[in-house]
Design a protein around this motif. Structure first.
Motif, PDB file in Angstrom:
ATOM      1  N   TRP A  93       0.834  -1.212   0.000  1.00  0.00           N
ATOM      2  CA  TRP A  93       0.000   0.000   0.000  1.00  0.00           C
ATOM      3  C   TRP A  93       0.863   1.254   0.000  1.00  0.00           C
ATOM      4  N   VAL A  94       1.893   1.274   0.842  1.00  0.00           N
ATOM      5  CA  VAL A  94       2.800   2.423   0.905  1.00  0.00           C
ATOM      6  C   VAL A  94       3.502   2.607  -0.437  1.00  0.00           C
ATOM      7  N   THR A  95       3.958   1.511  -1.017  1.00  0.00           N
ATOM      8  CA  THR A  95       4.649   1.568  -2.307  1.00  0.00           C
ATOM      9  C   THR A  95       3.721   2.064  -3.407  1.00  0.00           C
ATOM     10  N   LEU A  96       2.514   1.519  -3.470  1.00  0.00           N
ATOM     11  CA  LEU A  96       1.551   1.937  -4.493  1.00  0.00           C
ATOM     12  C   LEU A  96       1.186   3.416  -4.343  1.00  0.00           C
ATOM     13  N   ARG A  97       1.057   3.863  -3.114  1.00  0.00           N
ATOM     14  CA  ARG A  97       0.752   5.279  -2.863  1.00  0.00           C
ATOM     15  C   ARG A  97       1.873   6.170  -3.377  1.00  0.00           C
ATOM     16  N   ALA A  98       3.101   5.746  -3.157  1.00  0.00           N
ATOM     17  CA  ALA A  98       4.257   6.533  -3.608  1.00  0.00           C
ATOM     18  C   ALA A  98       4.331   6.582  -5.125  1.00  0.00           C
ATOM     19  N   ILE A  99       4.016   5.467  -5.774  1.00  0.00           N
ATOM     20  CA  ILE A  99       4.042   5.408  -7.230  1.00  0.00           C
ATOM     21  C   ILE A  99       2.964   6.296  -7.835  1.00  0.00           C
TER      22      ILE A  99
END
Length: 88
Positions: free
Chosen positions: A80-86
């Motif tokens: 979730w954190v990674t997808l948000r950053a992307i």
């Protein structure tokens, strides 16, 4: 789909009520389940953190002490954190 399965309830709740439960869960897992360090990271009182974690348990039905649940939630929150950053 994995993140939606594990975090969808919290994400929907946060959007509808302008809360921060998903971030609370993410920080709690990131800090190894330690109350003091997580409360400091979130800049909240320890009792506030405990309330939020109880609310997360109530909304999701998850046992945060269960190792398999803990692993899946940790994986989902990191994704979730990674997808948000992307997406930002």
């Amino acid at each position: 789909h994995f993140t939606d399965k594990w975090l969808g309830t919290l994400a929907s709740y946060d959007r509808a009520r302008h809360t921060d439960l998903l971030n609370t869960l993410s920080q709690y897992l990131r800090h190894g389940g330690g109350y003091e360090v997580t409360a400091r990271a979130l800049s909240v009182h320890r009792s506030t953190l405990k309330y939020r974690l109880q609310r997360i348990r109530e909304l999701t039905g998850y046992d945060l002490a269960d190792p398999e649940t803990h692993f899946n939630l940790q994986l989902a929150t990191r994704a979730w954190v990674t997808l948000r950053a992307i997406r930002s």
